[in-house]
Design a protein around this motif. Structure first.
Motif, PDB file in Angstrom:
ATOM      1  N   LEU A   9     -35.050  26.632 -33.806  1.00  0.00           N
ATOM      2  CA  LEU A   9     -35.485  28.008 -32.678  1.00  0.00           C
ATOM      3  C   LEU A   9     -34.250  28.777 -32.676  1.00  0.00           C
ATOM      4  CD1 LEU A   9     -36.720  25.824 -29.806  1.00  0.00           C
ATOM      5  CD2 LEU A   9     -38.055  27.069 -31.347  1.00  0.00           C
ATOM      6  N   ARG A  13     -34.023  30.889 -27.273  1.00  0.00           N
ATOM      7  CA  ARG A  13     -35.031  29.854 -26.732  1.00  0.00           C
ATOM      8  C   ARG A  13     -34.631  28.500 -26.401  1.00  0.00           C
ATOM      9  NH1 ARG A  13     -40.131  30.818 -30.735  1.00  0.00           N
ATOM     10  NH2 ARG A  13     -41.273  30.227 -29.030  1.00  0.00           N
ATOM     11  N   GLU A 245     -38.164  22.345 -26.083  1.00  0.00           N
ATOM     12  CA  GLU A 245     -37.960  22.507 -27.256  1.00  0.00           C
ATOM     13  C   GLU A 245     -39.165  22.221 -28.380  1.00  0.00           C
ATOM     14  OE1 GLU A 245     -33.017  23.135 -26.878  1.00  0.00           O
ATOM     15  OE2 GLU A 245     -33.811  21.962 -28.560  1.00  0.00           O
ATOM     16  N   LEU A 248     -42.278  24.037 -28.385  1.00  0.00           N
ATOM     17  CA  LEU A 248     -42.208  25.498 -29.099  1.00  0.00           C
ATOM     18  C   LEU A 248     -41.929  25.242 -30.685  1.00  0.00           C
ATOM     19  CD1 LEU A 248     -39.505  27.304 -27.080  1.00  0.00           C
ATOM     20  CD2 LEU A 248     -41.792  27.606 -26.911  1.00  0.00           C
TER      21      LEU A 248
END
Lengths: 454, 454
Positions: A9, A13, A245, A248
């Motif tokens: 990421l 983020r 995380e 995502l």
């Protein structure tokens, strides 16, 4: 398809808030009780040990708790951590399963522990605290708090379970390199430690005893607070950066886990990856099967009682409702010091009680075999604690093979094994034993649980 | 300004080719000579030891050598590696300098070494080789080749310098976890090893001896090749991914190094970060000052002779022109085993001879102090080898402070110190000594250099 699939990421983020599962639970947690009055405690009861900001995080039911900018700032040193698709392992296992792992060993201390260590150091610094005392088992937590202490200019005092202290002099050296001090527990520095040493001068120690010592030091010194590396709600809260995380990153992979596997000692790395996904499910989103893997020799979730108990051996802590083996239970020696705790995080215990997760107990030799298998296929040598999650994930992948179905399996690869090489040497020399807990000791420890009026 | 500044590249910006400084050198390297005939050797002379692809890379003057896709594929496991701005260290030093470091400890083996280990394993596998023999000092290289061997299904045999073998049992354990075998050198398994043990059964070993043993095994077995972790042109070539990435990351930082600092043992991590920048300069681009930092106790660049010498002690290797202390030179014991080599990479020696780089020799205690300083400010505990670069960079930053100028200093943080904790324990216990080399031994070793007709 490519063999190395790493989902990274962008730095921006990194989550801006921690996810609090208490907001989405169908039933609230049982209250924490005062050990004397057996009545629910208030914030002031905890004030000698923790800064008010963390006490509030312990009880809040807000869904999102903002991560202070200075904490995110330090997270950037190693976060966002990578999520890998374990393609090489899948090939070795010849499984149709899609195996993913979130790798938390990229932190400077080598595990997920700095996620909360940095936050706890920050809030203590803000509160004007000069020193933090804590316990450590395998040493992952102690070195993580030492690392965080160095960044905030806090003095860190670590009580390390003696058996680990002797097995792992290098963990102590790492803490000292970060500027912390580390003593073997039970020690002569506290009343709790001395009391135990009088009865048994060669006592191997336990997390419960080390907690007693650290709590005692904090309770007796106004400039000193106590910090815990797992179990408590605020610790689990801080670890949810892992799962947020991972959500995502699973999105990047255009996939969603059918099963999530984590190892459980106190419960923090497990909750860290699992709770954001469970929250999604609790709010009516996708369902996910969750498997907690614990050592068969210290089986709080699979063999413990869901009851009020003390967090430590000397009974200095409040009473919390959790899966427990009894605070006097001492598990046999095995090589995952981070999983040798008699209790389980109240939040993890609660979600098991609600039927939201399953649990399984595994023996260490099979876990080490799984660790070696992943080292040779994915390249990263895991900590013995992480080996439990890896073995759990491999078992799930082999089930997929048997059933001829492809499921997405996600596990938390919570740390590397660079400080655990003696354990691997013992494994290769066939010196490891798959010991079980002593059923009589467990029965005795459970018989000693404090009685709490309904 | 933010305190954590990390420059991360997208995965697709992992270099697609290695940079070969031989294309840009104003004078070519001196030829490698056959130890018997003292005539330049040809590719066939090296064929018993290396696959032809690597022999070609050793001599090519093409500027760009394509990185095979399967190698880039494995690089993705940990590359691109991060570049950090050391803001916290700058503050502690109170320096106007802008300090940057490229961190190679993110690889699964913990250093820059896998950059070439993966490439060498790939080419050997392509050539149908079953087994690779090699030497290792501190163990960084041995564990990196073990890691790469696991990915390509190659058997790896490591001869580890005895003094390191005894100091660092955990490095051996790591190699074994990756499936390699590791023995202490000098060993009973080779003629070279036995010859030395006959003279001195407790010989502590040296990189030169371990190379002899590994070369002997490779020369005598058709299915076995030899691999070296530094010194050779193709090894330095593979490491240029480090400097190429750093150039892109300095661009992201909108800055350019005034000074680059690297530690030098065989020269590979140094060349890896430096050569792409030197190439830029050689092609008429920006100039950069370059400082090679070596141990004062093994000072090939600062006290050695630029002359033809053997790469090993038993004189099984060809003759290469390099800065050397003489192949019989044994440095005093110090804690950066990766920097205990009598020679220096021919390419690094050559660029020093051309006046393109400076070099300095430092004692270990100051280097460890620098390592502890960076651990407490940047959070990462360095390998003792890396401490030399860190101390060199800190010295440059303090010069900036003295002079009141802000310069950009870039150094290669080539590995972490998780397997070097004994060294830190000795440092904290004040057991380390700043030993110097023995001038008489150096004089004798230099007197023994082979004579080569002009």
């Amino acid at each position: 398809m490519s063999d190395t699939i790493k989902y990274l990421l962008e730095e921006e983020r990194i989550p801006k808030s921690w996810y609090n599962i208490q907001a989405d639970l169908p039933q609230p947690l049982a209250p924490v009780l005062h050990p004397g009055t057996k009545q629910p405690i208030g914030p002031d009861d905890l004030a000698p040990l923790f800064p008010m900001a963390l006490i509030q995080q312990e009880v809040t039911t807000e869904r999102e708790v903002e991560i202070p900018e200075p904490v995110r700032e330090i997270y950037k040193q190693w976060r966002p951590s990578p999520l890998f698709r374990a393609r090489r392992l899948e090939k070795v296992l010849d499984t149709p399963a899609r195996i993913y792992y979130k790798y938390e060993g990229v932190s400077p201390a080598g595990s997920h522990k700095p996620n909360t260590a940095v936050a706890q150091a920050f809030y203590n610094k803000e509160a004007g605290i000069k020193r933090i005392s804590t316990e450590t088992g395998a040493g992952q937590w102690g070195s993580s708090l030492a690392f965080a202490g160095a960044f905030f200019g806090l003095e860190i005092k670590v009580f390390m379970v003696r058996v680990s202290f002797n097995q792992k002099p290098y963990r102590k050296a790492l803490m000292e390199a970060y500027g912390a001090t580390c003593v073997a527990s039970p020690s002569n520095e506290t009343q709790s430690g001395r009391a135990i040493l009088e009865q048994r001068p060669d006592h191997p120690g336990s997390l419960g005893i080390a907690i007693s010592e650290a709590v005692e030091v904090a309770a007796q010194n106004a400039d000193t607070n106590y910090a815990l590396g797992s179990v408590l709600n605020h610790v689990l809260l801080h670890q949810t950066v892992v799962g947020q995380e991972a959500m995502l990153q699973m999105e990047m992979a255009n996939d969603y886990p059918d099963v999530i596997v984590g190892c459980t000692g106190g419960g923090s790395n497990f909750a860290g990856i699992v709770f954001p996904f469970l929250g999604e499910q609790l709010r009516g989103g996708k369902k996910v099967r969750v498997v907690a893997v614990e050592p068969a020799a210290c089986p709080s979730l699979t063999r413990g009682k869901f009851a009020y108990d003390f967090g430590d051996t000397a009974h200095l802590t409040p009473l919390v409702k959790m899966h427990t083996l009894g605070s006097t239970f001492t598990p046999p020696g095995f090589h995952a010091g981070g999983l040798r705790y008699h209790g389980m995080a109240p939040l993890v215990s609660h979600v098991q009680d609600l039927g939201l997760i399953e649990s399984v107990g595994l023996h260490q030799k099979g876990c080490f075999a799984a660790g070696v298998q992943i080292a040779r296929s994915e390249g990263i040598l895991p900590a013995p604690e992480a080996n439990h999650a890896i073995k759990g994930a491999i078992d799930e992948a082999l089930k997929c093979k048997e059933e001829g179905v492809s499921r997405a399996i996600l596990f938390n690869f919570c740390g590397h094994g660079h400080f655990d090489m003696q354990a691997y040497m013992d494994y290769f020399a066939d010196k490891l034993v798959d010991q079980d807990y002593d059923p009589q000791e467990l029965a005795m420890a459970l018989a000693g649980l404090p009685s709490v009026p309904a």
